[in-house]
Design a protein around this motif. Structure first.
Motif, PDB file in Angstrom:
ATOM      1  N   THR A  32      33.534  40.476  11.047  1.00  0.00           N
ATOM      2  CA  THR A  32      33.012  40.077  12.348  1.00  0.00           C
ATOM      3  C   THR A  32      32.938  41.279  13.284  1.00  0.00           C
ATOM      4  OG1 THR A  32      33.984  37.869  12.117  1.00  0.00           O
ATOM      5  CG2 THR A  32      33.370  38.571  14.331  1.00  0.00           C
ATOM      6  N   THR A  33      31.754  41.493  13.874  1.00  0.00           N
ATOM      7  CA  THR A  33      31.600  42.553  14.868  1.00  0.00           C
ATOM      8  C   THR A  33      31.758  41.945  16.255  1.00  0.00           C
ATOM      9  OG1 THR A  33      29.192  42.260  14.862  1.00  0.00           O
ATOM     10  CG2 THR A  33      30.110  43.951  13.433  1.00  0.00           C
ATOM     11  N   ARG A  34      32.542  42.598  17.091  1.00  0.00           N
ATOM     12  CA  ARG A  34      32.855  42.047  18.404  1.00  0.00           C
ATOM     13  C   ARG A  34      32.635  43.071  19.501  1.00  0.00           C
ATOM     14  NH1 ARG A  34      37.897  39.632  15.856  1.00  0.00           N
ATOM     15  NH2 ARG A  34      37.463  37.407  15.608  1.00  0.00           N
ATOM     16  N   GLY A  35      32.195  42.562  20.647  1.00  0.00           N
ATOM     17  CA  GLY A  35      32.118  43.363  21.849  1.00  0.00           C
ATOM     18  C   GLY A  35      33.066  42.807  22.886  1.00  0.00           C
ATOM     19  N   LEU A  36      33.554  43.670  23.752  1.00  0.00           N
ATOM     20  CA  LEU A  36      34.441  43.257  24.829  1.00  0.00           C
ATOM     21  C   LEU A  36      33.903  43.825  26.131  1.00  0.00           C
ATOM     22  CD1 LEU A  36      37.117  41.877  25.674  1.00  0.00           C
ATOM     23  CD2 LEU A  36      38.246  44.090  25.326  1.00  0.00           C
ATOM     24  N   VAL A  37      33.617  42.941  27.077  1.00  0.00           N
ATOM     25  CA  VAL A  37      33.027  43.331  28.357  1.00  0.00           C
ATOM     26  C   VAL A  37      34.006  42.975  29.465  1.00  0.00           C
ATOM     27  CG1 VAL A  37      31.084  43.013  29.927  1.00  0.00           C
ATOM     28  CG2 VAL A  37      30.708  42.945  27.446  1.00  0.00           C
ATOM     29  N   LEU A  38      34.442  43.983  30.212  1.00  0.00           N
ATOM     30  CA  LEU A  38      35.425  43.792  31.281  1.00  0.00           C
ATOM     31  C   LEU A  38      34.753  44.089  32.616  1.00  0.00           C
ATOM     32  CD1 LEU A  38      38.485  45.581  29.606  1.00  0.00           C
ATOM     33  CD2 LEU A  38      37.728  43.198  29.366  1.00  0.00           C
ATOM     34  N   GLY A  39      34.670  43.066  33.472  1.00  0.00           N
ATOM     35  CA  GLY A  39      33.885  43.167  34.683  1.00  0.00           C
ATOM     36  C   GLY A  39      34.629  43.668  35.903  1.00  0.00           C
ATOM     37  N   ALA A  40      33.850  43.808  36.979  1.00  0.00           N
ATOM     38  CA  ALA A  40      34.360  44.263  38.261  1.00  0.00           C
ATOM     39  C   ALA A  40      35.231  43.193  38.912  1.00  0.00           C
ATOM     40  CB  ALA A  40      33.186  44.616  39.174  1.00  0.00           C
ATOM     41  N   GLY A  41      36.110  43.623  39.832  1.00  0.00           N
ATOM     42  CA  GLY A  41      36.941  42.619  40.501  1.00  0.00           C
ATOM     43  C   GLY A  41      38.092  43.166  41.306  1.00  0.00           C
ATOM     44  N   GLY A  42      38.161  44.466  41.522  1.00  0.00           N
ATOM     45  CA  GLY A  42      39.213  45.006  42.373  1.00  0.00           C
ATOM     46  C   GLY A  42      40.600  44.913  41.760  1.00  0.00           C
ATOM     47  N   VAL A  43      41.602  45.114  42.575  1.00  0.00           N
ATOM     48  CA  VAL A  43      42.993  45.132  42.124  1.00  0.00           C
ATOM     49  C   VAL A  43      43.400  43.793  41.509  1.00  0.00           C
ATOM     50  CG1 VAL A  43      45.383  45.353  42.895  1.00  0.00           C
ATOM     51  CG2 VAL A  43      43.648  46.893  43.807  1.00  0.00           C
ATOM     52  N   LEU A  44      43.067  42.705  42.176  1.00  0.00           N
ATOM     53  CA  LEU A  44      43.450  41.394  41.657  1.00  0.00           C
ATOM     54  C   LEU A  44      42.581  40.996  40.468  1.00  0.00           C
ATOM     55  CD1 LEU A  44      44.252  39.376  44.901  1.00  0.00           C
ATOM     56  CD2 LEU A  44      45.733  40.797  43.476  1.00  0.00           C
ATOM     57  N   GLY A  45      41.346  41.478  40.443  1.00  0.00           N
ATOM     58  CA  GLY A  45      40.512  41.242  39.273  1.00  0.00           C
ATOM     59  C   GLY A  45      41.085  41.894  38.031  1.00  0.00           C
TER      60      GLY A  45
END
Length: 305
Positions: free
Chosen positions: A2-15
């Motif tokens: 299985t090929t996987r991608g991981l996307v981590l978005g914006a959100g500041g300190v609490l994000g």
């Protein structure tokens, strides 16, 4: 395989705190270490976490850092956040970008146009660079070569995923600082001869960048988006929730674009319970541990729902 991608978005300190909880939930749900993703994409706060994973640090390392444990492999820098920015410098941040937005508005996002009109911030972005130095002390790029750190060119409004073939060359620390340079809060980060600001101005996640990769699965952790909401009494929080709804529509449209290629997309954002803890200010570090602990529970529930 299985090929996987991981996307981590914006959100500041609490994000970032919420995202770490979601990463821990994914690891337990899949019995898989997220740093093993075939491609890592990070934007703004997500770029800091993506850089740590790309340099071989584990989710446990991130959790211990967020909890402020004295023996954590990454030291939490209290100067990396703050509830409110210092007063910005007077003047327009990018006259060239503002001119381009007026002449060709279809080429620049509304947030991009707004960021051009904002003055340059006086906040110190260097603590973000020190965090990256902790995970990559010798400089250069991350050992995980398919790591893309998203920023926006402050002159053209173009989205720039540093680390992707064909994009401008940059040191990892500089790319992450650029990705985190919130207009009006921090001053733009210069790489080469260009100025760059927070990639979240273009997109909270930039998950659409993986569409052409035809991965089997993509996990999108987006602390600025939600599909369930609380009902806050505070005016600032109510305004934040309105903005969050707009952002959510943008991210879900990107998710649909990726899903249309046959890739299975798992999307996680803060729930109503998370939002109650987050409040109105995503940059307030005083709530980070409570946000982390809440996310550990709510993200695990969302994955089994």
């Amino acid at each position: 395989m299985t090929t996987r991608g991981l996307v981590l978005g914006a959100g500041g300190v609490l994000g970032a705190a919420w995202t770490i909880g979601a990463l821990a939930a994914i690891r337990e749900h899949l019995d898989w270490e997220p740093q093993g993703a075939d491609v890592l994409i990070g934007t703004s706060a997500g770029s800091v976490l993506a850089s740590a994973l790309a340099c071989g640090f584990s989710v446990d390392d991130l959790v211990e850092t967020q909890q402020g444990k004295p023996d954590a492999r990454i030291s939490y820098d209290e100067d990396a956040g703050g509830a409110f920015p210092p007063l910005p410098r007077p003047g327009i941040g990018s006259t060239r970008l503002l001119r381009g937005a007026a002449l060709r508005p279809w080429r620049i996002t509304p947030l991009g146009a707004l960021s051009a009109a904002m003055p340059q911030g006086r906040g110190d972005i260097e603590p973000i660079g020190r965090l990256v130095d902790t995970v990559l002390p010798d400089g250069g790029w991350a050992p995980h070569r398919r790591t893309w750190i998203v920023a926006m060119d402050y002159e053209s409004g173009r989205r720039v995923p540093f680390g992707q073939i064909g994009q401008p060359l940059a040191e990892l620390r500089d790319a992450v600082m650029a990705s985190c340079a919130i207009p009006g809060w921090y001053q733009p980060v210069t790489i080469g001869k260009r100025r760059y600001v927070d990639g979240g101005v273009c997109s909270p996640t930039s998950v659409d960048l993986v569409a052409r990769l035809r991965l089997d699965e993509v996990y999108v952790l987006s602390p600025m988006t939600s599909t369930t909401f609380d009902a806050p009494a505070q005016v600032a929080a109510r305004l934040e929730r309105r903005f969050r709804r707009i952002v959510t529509r943008r991210v879900l449209s990107e998710v649909k674009k990726v899903a249309a290629t046959g890739t299975k997309v798992t999307f996680l954002g803060p729930t109503a319970d998370d939002l109650e803890v987050i409040g109105a200010n995503m940059m307030d570090p005083r709530r980070r541990i409570e946000v982390l602990e809440t996310s550990l529970a709510t993200s695990a529930q969302a994955l089994v729902a």
